[in-house]
Design a protein around this motif. Structure first.
Motif, short mmCIF file in Angstrom:
data_model
loop_
_atom_site.label_atom_id
_atom_site.label_comp_id
_atom_site.label_asym_id
_atom_site.label_seq_id
_atom_site.Cartn_x
_atom_site.Cartn_y
_atom_site.Cartn_z
N LEU A 276 0.83 -1.21 0.00
CA LEU A 276 0.00 0.00 0.00
C LEU A 276 0.86 1.25 0.00
O LEU A 276 0.61 2.20 -0.74
CB LEU A 276 -0.91 0.00 1.22
CG LEU A 276 -2.31 -0.58 1.04
CD1 LEU A 276 -3.09 -0.50 2.33
CD2 LEU A 276 -3.04 0.17 -0.07
N ILE A 277 1.90 1.24 0.83
CA ILE A 277 2.76 2.43 0.93
C ILE A 277 3.45 2.69 -0.40
O ILE A 277 3.48 3.81 -0.91
CB ILE A 277 3.79 2.24 2.07
CG1 ILE A 277 3.07 2.31 3.41
CG2 ILE A 277 4.86 3.31 2.01
CD1 ILE A 277 3.92 1.98 4.59
N VAL A 278 3.98 1.59 -1.00
CA VAL A 278 4.67 1.74 -2.28
C VAL A 278 3.70 2.28 -3.32
O VAL A 278 4.02 3.21 -4.08
CB VAL A 278 5.26 0.38 -2.72
CG1 VAL A 278 5.76 0.47 -4.15
CG2 VAL A 278 6.38 -0.02 -1.79
N SER A 279 2.46 1.75 -3.35
CA SER A 279 1.48 2.21 -4.32
C SER A 279 1.20 3.69 -4.13
O SER A 279 1.14 4.46 -5.10
CB SER A 279 0.17 1.45 -4.14
OG SER A 279 0.38 0.08 -4.28
N LEU A 280 1.04 4.08 -2.87
CA LEU A 280 0.73 5.48 -2.60
C LEU A 280 1.86 6.38 -3.08
O LEU A 280 1.63 7.43 -3.68
CB LEU A 280 0.48 5.70 -1.10
CG LEU A 280 -0.89 5.28 -0.60
CD1 LEU A 280 -0.97 5.41 0.91
CD2 LEU A 280 -1.97 6.15 -1.25
N LEU A 281 3.10 5.94 -2.80
CA LEU A 281 4.24 6.75 -3.22
C LEU A 281 4.28 6.86 -4.74
O LEU A 281 4.49 7.95 -5.29
CB LEU A 281 5.54 6.14 -2.68
CG LEU A 281 5.75 6.28 -1.16
CD1 LEU A 281 7.04 5.59 -0.75
CD2 LEU A 281 5.79 7.76 -0.78
N ALA A 282 4.04 5.72 -5.40
CA ALA A 282 4.07 5.73 -6.87
C ALA A 282 2.99 6.66 -7.41
O ALA A 282 3.23 7.45 -8.34
CB ALA A 282 3.86 4.31 -7.39
N ASN A 283 1.81 6.57 -6.80
CA ASN A 283 0.72 7.42 -7.23
C ASN A 283 1.07 8.89 -7.07
O ASN A 283 0.76 9.73 -7.90
CB ASN A 283 -0.54 7.06 -6.45
CG ASN A 283 -1.74 7.86 -6.91
OD1 ASN A 283 -1.97 7.95 -8.11
ND2 ASN A 283 -2.44 8.45 -5.98
N ARG A 284 1.75 9.17 -5.96
CA ARG A 284 2.12 10.56 -5.72
C ARG A 284 3.07 11.07 -6.80
O ARG A 284 2.95 12.21 -7.27
CB ARG A 284 2.77 10.70 -4.35
CG ARG A 284 2.06 11.77 -3.51
CD ARG A 284 2.52 11.73 -2.11
NE ARG A 284 3.67 12.60 -1.90
CZ ARG A 284 4.17 12.83 -0.70
NH1 ARG A 284 3.61 12.28 0.35
NH2 ARG A 284 5.20 13.61 -0.54
#
Lengths: 338, 530, 617
Positions: free
Chosen positions: B320-328
């Protein structure tokens, strides 16, 4: 010390009530009132009626002690205590005597430093379930939800019982008896566990008593009795012998009704000692000799108190059982008064 | 009288004792020294009393009881606990229970409070009145009463677990039904319409809702479309509502097939109560049983300081954290493109994929499925046991405490929100209207962000109040910190001094952490004035 | 109206035709008038509003419909729950409210176990409370008299309702007539009623000899007299004599305190050397956390004790250096066996003597107040009991004593709420001032206290009252649980009031403070004459809402075994076999009364807020 002068000035404020630890008897006499810790509301044992008068099995023992010490059974201030506050109230001197169906245990005696001076009710923890569950033994309660009243020894007994029988359960820890019964009746738990006397009292007063059964297992010993602080032996003796006097009176057939008649006619030396006609019993611990007579005259002997509050003639309808006199197969065995 | 306050006089005469009191240079120091002495003496006096009292009672201050076997059970625990664990762990269980109810309570109270606060300012006469009644009723009655009432309502109205059971009687009825070939009337569409209970409350409520939906849809459609098209669009919600009446709501709206002597004789063929939401959630009078996620191929776990650590959960969080960072990063890139070219590339589908695809893949790889609560069934097909097994059981003590706390606090939050919105000058919303923003967007983009600055400080103290009020949970058998440490543990060990001091310390720490966190948030959203 | 001619008859009129009369306006279209317009504007203005309206109607209807049968089948006359249920069943209802329990036990919900024959006393006290509030709310205003009259009438009606005796009625009538006359003729003198009220209230509720409140009042009068004489006196010689006495008293107090703190520290250091005591902290287990915890606790204790010790040591050193062995003052205070400390005692006492003497000669107000308080307390402590017994012997005026254990229900909630709020007001003001003080220590202490109290739940403070106070007070001090709860509740609300008052102080423009300074007022004069009157006025709504919060929170006292109306009395009622199993009715009854009181107060505070706002602008 000089600081006592300052504290003395403070203490002069009207609401301050001094209470010493050492000589409870002197305090009670000086106060003219016995402070007795009772249950906030347990049917049959201690509760206040519509007029605010306290009634119940434990309450009557308080009255008997007040009659013995002060000569007047109405000179009692009943202090309602919760499971959490009861022992602190006794330890801090807020109450002189705690009669709140409290189980005598090792830690309470030794670690908390109280003396249980008698056992006025032999009880044990049981289970009540609805008949429709089809359960006939507590060992069939695997996976059940069980309501327990907190602030007692019952949580521990329950955990031990289920552990010993390798069963699982969900505890619902409830604060007071009436709430626990509500949850049980509403079906929020399958079984309600507390002292068997409490179960019987609860069941007897339910609208559909026939639909509830009390399971045969009694999973603990619950000797309930009046407690006083460690270290004030005279006061402990007074409570102990007031209670024993009530038992002896039942053994000897001395009742509230016939006490004057017996006192006039009896030749039995033990009865005469009990009623203060012979010997100097009361004077030995600083009371007069007819202390026991007054205690019995207050609410009758042990049997009468039992019958009036819990017995088969009341809605609660408890049989004497373990609490019958030893002569009738029970455990109530008074020490000889001599 | 000699007042030596003036500098000249003071310097002339040198130091005199009276200057300690009458010279403003020294007076503050004198007073503070006196106060310090008195304060320390007070503390010393308390300490001395404690020691002498402990002496008199023959006790000591000993936190050793925390490492003694607790011996009692707790109905609801977040981390594993048995009665063999020590009192210290029971305290932690209680603390976690306190925190979890406070956390969800704050969220729920905020959501309800903001909605009620905004609706109270609505120009809808009925709704604003209803919201006023809501706020006044919840504000002016003690919280303890609400907790007790909510609990009584839940536990008295919901079905008992036994109602979910398949009994031998039900099986017999089913067998009898299977033997009975001719089912009179059936359960068809016409049947349902014919047996509508027209005078009953559910039908009247349904009808009212139908009128409301139709009128609203007409208002919506006629503002945007013309003639037949408007009528058509307005009819869609009404049609859906009618279809729902004949399907989902049918059991409560229609009377069902006419009484048949043969059928009536057979008796119930289904348990008295049924589960919600595709037969997965069961609400009993004890708790709410919800499905629990289970993994076919879990990553295992370990234990750290008595707290179990599940690697699968950690993996999910990491993804989830990685996804959020990528999305950012994607959004940032879109923004830079927008700033340089003036065109913002469409990114929502990329974001969607980045946010959800890895998670779904991970869960598939782990083999996620749900364990649905239900009664164990024996080989005859009869349910056994007392309670539904499997899944997660959320006890009603928790639910009741949560709802009562949230509703009570939401009434206060609603007032705070209302005051905050009213503190924004009318010019702001007028300006927004002049820019052509719709009322909803005006509220969301113009009014609320500004109102937030007024709202947050009192909101913090409401969160603190809610957290402290969780200590009333014992009234509905919720074993929080007060129930374990300040209740059963205190009772069983008789260590009231230690238990109460520890409990106060913990509550104080929680309060300080919450107010520190919220103050930091407040500083972040505060109007930055230069 | 539209009757004016619009220039048709004017001399320069060239138009062929001009309307002479205005047409009467057409009625608005039906959708823009009357009920329809109102509905369209208020309920159906937009799709969202329409949906909300219908959702509101559906929810409201559903709630009313579900609850209606239960209310409809209310039973008012029955002797037990079973009887109630039988009556409901006979009427064909499935469930019905059993208000009979309220009818049978209402007096316990209101008064607890208070003796029914004495109900007039709390009722009269309640009425007097409003009369006592009148001069505070309406200072020197006719409305004060109205309020007194209203509360008098309400009291008399309530007394009728509880069928009080003729004597109580007459007495109440006379008392209220006197207060009312006072309010009419001398509205300012009404403040004396407020001053008398606490003494009368305590006597009325707890009972006992009439001479007890009289002697307390006398003590207050003695104290006030001492302070007054001291502050008003202009005779130099008398002033010096006064200062001497006060300074001697201060020296004595200082010596006692120093002697006592010395005793504490020796005790404590003795204890610290005593390994068994410290074992307690460390012996818990092998667990590292236990040890850390124990060490932390002991560290905190040592820091505090070290602070005291350091102060004493500095003073001791100073006294030795200065060689101020004036006289063996120590022997006077039972410290003869510790000659080293006696010099310290002498020094401390001498310092206190000198400081107080200087202040006292200059007629510092604080010294006057302290002298008054000490004198009053001494009069109360030493002369009060003698006076009471003497007066009682001469004229035994007594009402029945009612123990605290008899007080319950809403009476208890009100006693705790009102007393705690009243007591917390001065403390709250002090804390608010302390928090805004320039003095670092005062600020730290105030902030520490406020944040501590606000950081812990009230229930832990109530447990402190019932379980822990016995540890923090000298051994064998033991007093009434209600009083202990009131003290803790007062500390609790003081912290919240301090924040409210701080808000009021912060709302005042700086100019107000500067104006005070420029007039040459001292800090306290400025506070008393300029700041506080304004700040408190702004804070009134906040104070009222704090009171509402505290009043609601009094329900928590049931957790320490007091008879609050919600759980305490309800459980008592439910322990009765006749009413076992009743839940909704007591809760609804108690909730309704709470609602009426709290809602009324919040409306009143909103009214006050509006009123205060207008005269600000």
């Amino acid at each position: 010390m000089k600081k006592s002068a300052i504290i003395g000035a403070l203490a002069a404020s009207t609401l301050l009530v001094g209470a010493a630890h050492a000589a409870t008897l002197d305090d009670v006499k000086a106060r003219g009132e016995l402070n007795c810790g009772v249950n906030v509301g347990l049917t049959g044992f201690g509760m206040a009626d519509a007029n605010g008068t306290w009634v119940g099995f434990d309450v009557d023992l308080c009255r008997a002690v007040a009659a013995a010490v002060l000569g007047d059974p109405t000179k009692v201030k009943f202090v309602p205590t919760t499971g959490e506050t009861r022992f602190t109230a006794l330890a801090s001197g807020e109450v002189d005597l705690l009669v709140r169906n409290s189980t005598a245990t090792f830690t309470r005696d030794v670690d908390l430093k109280f003396d249980f001076v008698g056992i006025n009710y032999y009880d044990g923890q049981g289970f009540m379930v609805k008949k429709e569950l089809g359960v006939s033994s507590a060992k069939e309660l695997d996976g059940a939800t069980v309501c327990i009243q907190t602030g007692t020894t019952t949580e521990l007994n329950l955990a031990d019982f289920f552990k010993a029988n390798n069963l699982s359960y969900t505890p619902v820890t409830v604060q007071d008896d009436s709430e626990a019964q509500r949850q049980y009746l509403a079906g929020a738990c399958d079984a309600y566990t507390t002292d068997a006397s409490g179960l019987a009292a609860g069941r007897a007063t339910m609208a559909d008593a026939e639909n509830h059964i009390i399971l045969p297992e009694i999973i603990s010993k619950e000797p309930l009795g009046p407690a006083v602080r460690h270290g004030d032996n005279v006061w402990g003796d007074i409570v102990r012998w007031t209670y024993n006097a009530l038992l002896i009176a039942e053994e000897k057939g001395v009742t509230k009704a016939n006490i004057e008649e017996v006192a006039g006619s009896s030749t039995d030396p033990e009865v005469r000692r009990l009623l203060g006609l012979e010997g100097e019993m009361g004077a030995m611990f600083g009371l007069d000799n007819d202390f026991a007579k007054r205690a019995i005259a207050a609410n009758g002997n042990y049997g009468e108190i039992f019958e009036a509050n819990l017995g088969t003639g009341t809605p609660i309808g408890l049989a004497r059982g373990l609490n019958a006199l030893w002569t009738q197969g029970g455990l109530q065995y008074a020490w000889p008064m001599r | 009288m000699a007042f030596a306050t003036s500098r000249a006089e003071a310097s002339k005469g040198g130091f005199r004792l009276s200057m300690l009191i009458y010279d403003t240079r020294f007076r503050a120091i004198t007073l503070q020294v006196v106060a310090l002495i008195l304060f320390l003496l007070f503390i010393g006096w308390l300490t001395d009393n404690v020691i002498r009292n402990l002496d008199a009672k023959g006790k000591d201050i000993n936190f050793g009881f925390l490492w003694v076997r607790a011996g009692y059970d707790i109905e609801q625990t977040l981390i594993p606990y048995t009665n063999d664990d020590n009192h210290g762990r029971a305290v932690i269980i209680g603390l976690l229970n306190t925190l979890v109810v406070a956390f969800f309570g704050c969220i729920l109270a905020t959501v309800v409070g903001v909605i009620v606060g905004v609706l109270r300012l609505s120009n809808n006469w009925l709704i604003s009145r209803l919201m006023t009644i809501y706020v006044e009723i919840f504000r002016n009655v003690p919280l303890l009463l609400w907790i007790l009432l909510v609990f009584v309502v839940i536990s008295e109205t919901m079905p008992a677990p036994a109602d979910f059971k398949i009994t031998p009687a039900i099986l017999e009825s089913r067998a009898a039904l299977a033997g009975l070939e001719a089912q009179a009337g059936g359960n068809g569409l016409w049947m349902r319409i014919a047996t509508l209970k027209l005078g009953s409350l559910p039908f009247i409520l349904w009808l009212l809702a139908f009128i409301g939906i139709t009128v609203a849809a007409w208002q919506f459609a006629s503002a945007r479309f013309q003639g037949a098209k408007a009528a058509l669009i307005a009819a869609i919600p009404a049609l859906i509502w009618v279809i729902m009446a004949l399907t989902v709501f049918s059991p409560s709206l229609s009377g069902g097939p006419a009484a048949d002597a043969q059928l009536a004789e057979i008796g119930a063929t289904e348990p008295a109560a049924s589960k919600f939401f595709f037969d997965s959630i069961a609400v009993t009078n004890r708790g709410t049983n919800i499905p629990a996620p289970l993994l076919d191929r879990p990553l295992g776990g370990t234990e750290f300081a008595g707290v179990p650590v599940n690697f699968s959960v950690l993996a999910v969080i990491a993804v989830l954290i990685v996804s959020l960072l990528a999305n950012r990063a994607v959004v940032k890139r879109a923004k830079s493109i927008q700033e340089s070219t003036g065109n913002r590339p469409t990114t929502w589908y990329i974001s969607l994929v980045i946010l959800f695809l890895p998670l779904i893949l991970l869960l598939l790889a782990l083999g996620l499925h749900w364990e649905v609560p239900g009664f164990p069934v024996n080989d005859q097909g009869v349910s056994t046991g007392f309670n539904l097994r499997g899944g997660i059981q959320v006890m009603h003590s928790f639910t009741a405490l949560l709802i009562a706390l949230a509703l009570y606090t939401s009434a206060f939050i609603a007032e705070i929100v209302r005051a905050g919105i009213q503190a924004i000058p009318r010019g702001q919303s007028e300006a927004a209207a002049a820019l052509g923003l719709r009322p909803g967007r005006t509220m969301r983009l113009v009014v609320l962000p500004q109102a937030l600055r007024v709202i947050i400080p009192p909101l913090i103290s409401q969160y603190l109040n809610l957290t402290k009020n969780t200590s009333l949970g014992i009234a509905v058998s919720y074993l929080d910190l007060r129930g374990t440490l300040g209740g059963i543990t205190l009772n069983q060990t008789g260590r009231e001094l230690e238990a109460m001091l520890l409990m106060m310390l913990i509550y104080l720490t929680i309060s300080l952490i919450i107010s520190m966190g919220m103050n930091a948030f407040n500083a972040a959203v505060k109007l930055k004035e230069r | 109206m539209s009757g004016t001619k619009t220039g048709a008859s004017g001399p320069n009129n060239t138009a062929l035709w001009l309307r002479e009369e205005m047409l009467s306006p057409l009625p608005p279209p039906s959708r823009e008038a009357g009920v329809t317009k109102w509905l369209r504007q208020n309920l159906l203005s937009s799709p969202v509003n329409t949906l909300l309206t219908f959702a509101g109607v559906v929810i409201a209807l559903w709630m009313v419909w579900t609850a209606f049968p239960w209310w409809w089948h209310s039973v008012w006359n029955a002797n037990s729950l079973a009887e109630c249920r039988a009556i409901v069943a006979a009427a064909g209802g499935e469930s019905g409210a059993c208000w009979a329990v309220i009818k049978a036990r209402w007096h316990q919900f209101i008064f607890g176990f208070y003796p029914p024959a004495e109900y007039w006393r709390p009722v009269l006290t309640g009425g007097l409370l409003f009369a006592a509030l009148a001069p505070i709310l309406y200072w020197n205003d006719r409305k004060g008299a109205h309020m007194v009259a209203l509360s008098g009438i309400a009291t008399l009606l309530s007394l009728f309702a509880i069928s009080a005796g003729g004597a109580a009625l007459t007495a109440s009538l006379v008392i209220f007539a006197v207060i009312w006359a006072l309010a009419i003729w001398r509205p300012k003198a009404l403040i004396w009623v407020t001053g008398l009220f606490p003494f009368v209230a305590v006597w009325l509720i707890w009972g006992g000899s009439f001479w007890t409140p009289v002697s307390q009042l006398l003590a207050v009068a003695v104290g006030a007299l001492i302070a007054w004489i001291y502050l008003k006196n202009t005779n130099r010689l008398l002033n010096d004599a006064f200062a001497l006495v006060i300074a001697l008293a201060a020296a004595w107090v200082a010596a006692v305190v120093i002697g006592y703190s010395d005793a504490i520290s020796t005790d404590f250091f003795g204890k610290m050397r005593d390994v068994t005591f410290w074992q307690g902290y460390l012996s818990g287990s092998d667990n590292i956390l236990a040890r850390l915890f124990g060490m932390l606790a002991s560290l905190v204790a040592m820091v505090v004790i070290a602070g005291i010790w350091l102060l004493l040591a500095v003073m001791y050193l100073a006294s030795n250096l200065l060689n101020l062995n004036i006289a063996d003052l120590g022997a006077l205070f039972g410290k003869a066996d510790m000659p080293a400390w006696s010099s310290l005692l002498s020094l401390g006492a001498a310092l206190a003597f000198a400081l107080v003497f200087v202040a006292a000669r200059n007629r510092a107000t604080l010294v006057g107040i302290l002298a008054g308080i000490l004198g009053g307390a001494a009069a109360l402590g030493y002369l009060g009991p003698i006076l009471v017994s003497a007066l009682h012997a001469a004229l035994p005026l007594t009402i029945v004593t009612v123990g605290s254990n008899m007080i319950g229900g809403f009476l208890l909630a009100l006693i705790i709420g009102v007393t705690a709020i009243a007591a917390s007001l001065p403390l709250g003001i002090m804390l608010a001032l302390g928090r805004r003080s320039d003095m670092w220590l005062m600020k730290v202490l105030s902030v520490g206290f406020i944040e501590f109290i606000r950081g812990v739940p009230l229930i832990t403070l109530l447990f402190t009252a019932s379980l822990l106070l016995q540890y923090f007070l000298p051994p064998q001090t033991n007093f009434d649980l209600i009083l202990r709860v009131i003290i803790l509740a007062a500390l609790f609300s003081a912290a919240y009031l301090a924040e409210v008052i701080r808000g009021g102080l912060a709302a005042l423009p700086r100019g107000q403070y500067e104006a005070g300074d420029s007039l040459g007022l001292t800090y306290w004069q400025a506070q008393r004459l300029i700041i506080m009157p304004q700040a408190l006025k702004i804070s009134i709504p906040g104070i009222v809402s704090t009171f509402i919060g505290l009043f609601k929170d009094t329900t928590l006292v049931s957790f320490v075994g007091l008879l609050d109306p919600l759980r305490g009395v309800t459980n008592t009622v439910r322990a009765d076999i006749n009413w076992k199993g009743i839940y909704w009715e007591p809760y609804i009854f108690v909730g309704a009364i709470f609602f009426i009181i709290c809602f009324g107060m919040s409306r009143y505070s909103m009214y006050l807020e509006r009123k205060l706002k207008t005269d600000h602008r």
